[in-house]
Enzyme design. Structure first.
Site, mmCIF file in Angstrom:
data_model
loop_
_atom_site.group_PDB
_atom_site.id
_atom_site.type_symbol
_atom_site.label_atom_id
_atom_site.label_comp_id
_atom_site.label_asym_id
_atom_site.label_seq_id
_atom_site.Cartn_x
_atom_site.Cartn_y
_atom_site.Cartn_z
ATOM 1 N N ASP A 130 75.345 33.327 -20.878
ATOM 2 C CA ASP A 130 74.111 32.778 -21.453
ATOM 3 C C ASP A 130 72.943 33.684 -21.100
ATOM 4 O OD1 ASP A 130 72.721 30.995 -23.014
ATOM 5 O OD2 ASP A 130 72.257 29.651 -21.354
ATOM 6 N N ARG A 240 68.023 19.238 -15.095
ATOM 7 C CA ARG A 240 66.855 19.947 -14.536
ATOM 8 C C ARG A 240 66.639 19.681 -13.056
ATOM 9 N NH1 ARG A 240 66.607 23.807 -18.176
ATOM 10 N NH2 ARG A 240 66.103 23.053 -20.252
ATOM 11 N N GLN A 243 69.190 21.679 -11.259
ATOM 12 C CA GLN A 243 68.832 23.094 -11.417
ATOM 13 C C GLN A 243 67.722 23.496 -10.430
ATOM 14 O OE1 GLN A 243 67.638 23.935 -15.434
ATOM 15 N NE2 GLN A 243 67.401 26.130 -15.109
ATOM 16 N N LYS A 256 74.419 23.567 -15.194
ATOM 17 C CA LYS A 256 74.711 24.041 -16.549
ATOM 18 C C LYS A 256 76.193 23.976 -16.898
ATOM 19 C CE LYS A 256 70.572 26.049 -17.438
ATOM 20 N NZ LYS A 256 69.811 25.954 -18.689
ATOM 21 N N THR A 260 78.664 22.561 -22.677
ATOM 22 C CA THR A 260 77.930 23.378 -23.646
ATOM 23 C C THR A 260 78.533 23.025 -24.999
ATOM 24 O OG1 THR A 260 77.727 25.158 -22.028
ATOM 25 C CG2 THR A 260 77.338 25.738 -24.339
ATOM 26 N N GLU A 378 60.068 21.687 -21.656
ATOM 27 C CA GLU A 378 58.816 22.232 -22.183
ATOM 28 C C GLU A 378 58.013 21.184 -22.958
ATOM 29 O OE1 GLU A 378 59.869 26.294 -24.080
ATOM 30 O OE2 GLU A 378 61.730 25.252 -23.596
HETATM 31 CA CA CA Z 1 70.332 28.337 -21.566
#
Ligand code: CA
Length: 433
Positions: A130, A240, A243, A256, A260, A378
């Site tokens: 990634d 998050r 992370q 992560k 996926t 975001e």
């Molecule tokens: Ca990514």
């Protein structure tokens, strides 16, 4: 090269392809489907509302002989191991069969209604990497953690990336279990373990590798685009809070690796030729890439013009019959700081071998405008701003039952728009607590 298969006036005798928003005869994406009768998975191409069985078609002798063995496989790896020129004969043969009305009688028996056929992962994925080439995403996320220094100085020199986890790549429609993990609650001294409270998505494209370079053999930038066999949508689900606690000093790990999701159709490099465009120019003060990442042709047409969007629907919205809520739209040209060819060249520059069916994620493709952000991190400014949804619900991060759907289309005046299909997943509760 752009050729007669990109002619916007071309029509297929498959009627549903005529006005199809995603799969007109100019697209011809490749994938793996399971026939409705439950027969073994096989390779197909999407045409309108149908899937053409390429294994059966090859068995009838209607496709070039050099493709037959690869098309009999239940994945696309063998096809993408063939020389590029051999692979390109498939697009031409399919286009001719599907636009020539005289072929309808022979070919039509090999069409399946797409709605009746589940789609599987198109490749046995050897490796997944990634990248982090969405510059507005990198800047926005950096600003949340380092307000004074959002973009680290290596960003303009290095296509930043990390090696991901291939085993948990799954196809559109597979459920996503909320992962457990270690988090450090703000103000706490010791971490706790449990279901993530900050589950997020990331809007990305996936690049499927074609061909092979032996270990120790870098791929020069001048030929790197040939190593991309096709593209898909990719959702890099992210925890998050996990992370934030685990990523220093080595980067993402369990935050992560739990899931996926990719879209099942591979939009081929050949289909995307009309949508190649120049990368966004670097702005004043941004250094040029080092010579090994520079190429005149790549600088002229190395980027792709693809429109992207993310939608969210909740369990309550689906019960109430409400349509999925548009969270954001962005475009690759504005988002990507490095071209697909630069990713391949950088990845192999130390001698790393890439194999057919390896998957490269671009990184989150956010636009410049905060409203065009490709993640909730975001859009909500790190969870500070709630997003209002139809039906009086709000979200900062994903809740159980939420479904995230990514879509994309390549558009250019004078050409037929081609789509990528969907990349969707529903969040389910943690399986073990
Ligand atoms: Ca990514």
């Amino acid at each position: 090269m752009i050729d007669y298969t990109h002619d916007p006036a071309a029509q297929s005798w498959v009627e549903s392809a005529e006005d199809h928003p995603e799969f007109p005869v100019q697209n011809l994406p490749l994938g793996v489907f399971i026939p409705a009768d439950g027969d073994a998975p096989r390779i197909g191409t999407a045409i309108g509302n149908a899937i053409l069985d390429l294994k059966a078609l090859a068995a009838t002798g209607l496709l070039p002989d050099a493709l037959g063995a690869a098309l009999a496989e239940p994945r696309l790896n063998a096809l993408f191991a063939l020389p590029a020129a051999t692979r390109q004969t498939l697009r031409h043969a399919l286009f001719e069969l599907l636009t020539d009305a005289a072929q309808e009688e022979t070919v039509a028996p090999h069409l399946h209604p797409a709605a009746d056929c589940p789609l599987t992962l198109p490749f046995a994925i050897g490796d997944y990497t990634d990248f982090y080439v969405g510059i507005h995403h990198a800047r926005a996320v950096g600003a949340l953690f380092r307000p004074d220094n959002p973009l680290l100085p290596n960003y303009h020199h290095v296509p930043i990336g990390y090696h991901g986890r291939a085993s948990s790549v799954q196809v559109c429609g597979a459920p996503v279990f909320r992962p457990n993990g270690q988090t450090l609650v703000p103000g706490a001294i010791k971490p706790t373990f449990g279901p993530t409270k900050r589950l997020d998505y990331e809007l990305e494209l996936g690049l499927w590798v074609a061909g092979a370079n032996p270990l120790g053999t870098p791929v020069p930038i001048s030929t790197a685009w040939e190593r991309i066999g096709g593209l898909c949508l990719l959702n890099d689900w992210s925890a998050r809070d996990v992370q934030a606690w685990e990523y220093q000093p080595l980067g993402p790990f369990l935050a992560k690796n739990f899931a996926t999701t990719v879209s099942p159709w591979v939009v081929t490099r050949e289909a995307l030729e009309p949508f190649r465009t120049a990368p966004a120019p670097r702005t004043a003060g941004e250094p040029d890439p080092l010579p090994y990442l520079r190429d005149p042709a790549d600088a002229a047409t190395g980027m792709l013009a693809i429109d992207l969007e993310v939608r969210l629907d909740t369990a309550a919205m689906r019960r109430a019959g409400l349509p999925a809520h548009l969270l954001s739209r962005s475009t690759t040209g504005e988002a990507m700081h490095w071209t697909p060819a630069q990713l391949v060249t950088h990845h192999t520059s130390g001698g790393c071998n890439l194999a057919p069916g390896d998957l490269l994620g671009t990184g989150t493709l956010s636009g410049r405008d905060p409203a065009a952000s490709g993640s909730l991190l975001e859009l909500t400014q790190g969870g500070r701003n709630r997003i209002e949804l139809p039906g009086d619900e709000t979200r900062t991060f994903l809740e159980d039952g939420d479904r995230v759907t990514l879509r994309a289309a390549a558009r250019r005046e004078g050409f037929r728009t081609i789509g990528f299909g969907t990349c969707a997943g529903i969040v389910l509760p943690s399986p073990v607590n």
